[in-house]
Design a protein around this motif. Structure first.
Motif, PDB file in Angstrom:
ATOM      1  N   VAL A  18       0.918  -1.239   0.022  1.00  0.00           N
ATOM      2  CA  VAL A  18       0.144   0.103  -0.199  1.00  0.00           C
ATOM      3  C   VAL A  18       0.877   1.328   0.030  1.00  0.00           C
ATOM      4  O   VAL A  18       0.730   2.131  -0.781  1.00  0.00           O
ATOM      5  CB  VAL A  18      -0.852  -0.058   1.410  1.00  0.00           C
ATOM      6  N   HIS A  19       1.865   1.417   0.833  1.00  0.00           N
ATOM      7  CA  HIS A  19       2.780   2.509   0.898  1.00  0.00           C
ATOM      8  C   HIS A  19       3.598   2.757  -0.309  1.00  0.00           C
ATOM      9  O   HIS A  19       3.740   3.690  -0.775  1.00  0.00           O
ATOM     10  CB  HIS A  19       3.793   2.252   2.163  1.00  0.00           C
ATOM     11  N   ARG A  20       3.891   1.459  -0.891  1.00  0.00           N
ATOM     12  CA  ARG A  20       4.821   1.543  -2.119  1.00  0.00           C
ATOM     13  C   ARG A  20       3.907   2.148  -3.376  1.00  0.00           C
ATOM     14  O   ARG A  20       4.265   3.056  -4.003  1.00  0.00           O
ATOM     15  CB  ARG A  20       5.192   0.189  -2.631  1.00  0.00           C
ATOM     16  N   GLU A  21       2.804   1.605  -3.365  1.00  0.00           N
ATOM     17  CA  GLU A  21       1.644   2.341  -4.335  1.00  0.00           C
ATOM     18  C   GLU A  21       1.242   3.506  -4.191  1.00  0.00           C
ATOM     19  O   GLU A  21       1.128   4.485  -5.151  1.00  0.00           O
ATOM     20  CB  GLU A  21       0.571   1.391  -4.867  1.00  0.00           C
ATOM     21  N   ALA A  22       0.852   3.801  -3.001  1.00  0.00           N
ATOM     22  CA  ALA A  22       0.236   5.246  -2.586  1.00  0.00           C
ATOM     23  C   ALA A  22       1.423   6.237  -2.722  1.00  0.00           C
ATOM     24  O   ALA A  22       0.769   7.493  -3.202  1.00  0.00           O
ATOM     25  CB  ALA A  22      -0.163   5.164  -1.317  1.00  0.00           C
ATOM     26  N   HIS A  23       2.467   6.255  -2.321  1.00  0.00           N
ATOM     27  CA  HIS A  23       3.604   7.322  -2.251  1.00  0.00           C
ATOM     28  C   HIS A  23       4.819   6.961  -2.426  1.00  0.00           C
ATOM     29  O   HIS A  23       5.656   7.738  -2.485  1.00  0.00           O
ATOM     30  CB  HIS A  23       3.108   8.206  -0.884  1.00  0.00           C
ATOM     31  N   GLY A  24       5.196   5.780  -2.157  1.00  0.00           N
ATOM     32  CA  GLY A  24       6.510   5.220  -2.374  1.00  0.00           C
ATOM     33  C   GLY A  24       7.413   5.286  -1.109  1.00  0.00           C
ATOM     34  O   GLY A  24       8.472   5.027  -1.169  1.00  0.00           O
ATOM     35  N   LEU A  25       6.699   5.550   0.096  1.00  0.00           N
ATOM     36  CA  LEU A  25       7.715   5.837   0.999  1.00  0.00           C
ATOM     37  C   LEU A  25       7.263   4.435   2.180  1.00  0.00           C
ATOM     38  O   LEU A  25       6.687   4.384   2.952  1.00  0.00           O
ATOM     39  CB  LEU A  25       6.962   7.118   1.927  1.00  0.00           C
ATOM     40  N   VAL A  26       8.221   3.514   1.746  1.00  0.00           N
ATOM     41  CA  VAL A  26       8.215   2.163   2.427  1.00  0.00           C
ATOM     42  C   VAL A  26       8.790   2.191   3.701  1.00  0.00           C
ATOM     43  O   VAL A  26       9.903   2.949   3.831  1.00  0.00           O
ATOM     44  CB  VAL A  26       8.442   0.999   1.295  1.00  0.00           C
TER      45      VAL A  26
END
Length: 83
Positions: free
Chosen positions: A64-72
């Motif tokens: 989810v973080h990866r797709e939403a904004h890239g801040l894993v």
């Protein structure tokens, strides 16, 4: 579903508005992965962010973080909710 705390150790240029916007993007994406981002906390001075998330597994939460904004997150830890 399990409960996880994810930790971002240092988000460069972190502001209250930026973390709120990133959380909003998580909420827009999360259903695709069967995830529920519940709450977040942050320290603007250090750039540290904590996210409480219910997810099938840590990989789904990270997706989810990866797709939403890239801040894993730097760490994703399973947690138990106390009373």
């Amino acid at each position: 579903m399990a409960l996880f705390m994810d930790v971002h150790n240092h988000v460069e240029g972190l502001t209250a508005e930026a973390v709120q916007g990133a959380h909003q993007r998580d909420l827009e994406v999360q259903a695709r992965y069967g995830v529920d981002y519940k709450q977040y906390w942050f320290d603007e001075a250090s750039g540290k962010v904590f996210c409480l998330v219910e997810a099938p597994d840590a990989d789904a939460a990270a997706a989810v973080h990866r797709e939403a904004h890239g801040l894993v997150a730097d760490d994703i830890t399973p947690v138990n909710q106390g009373s």
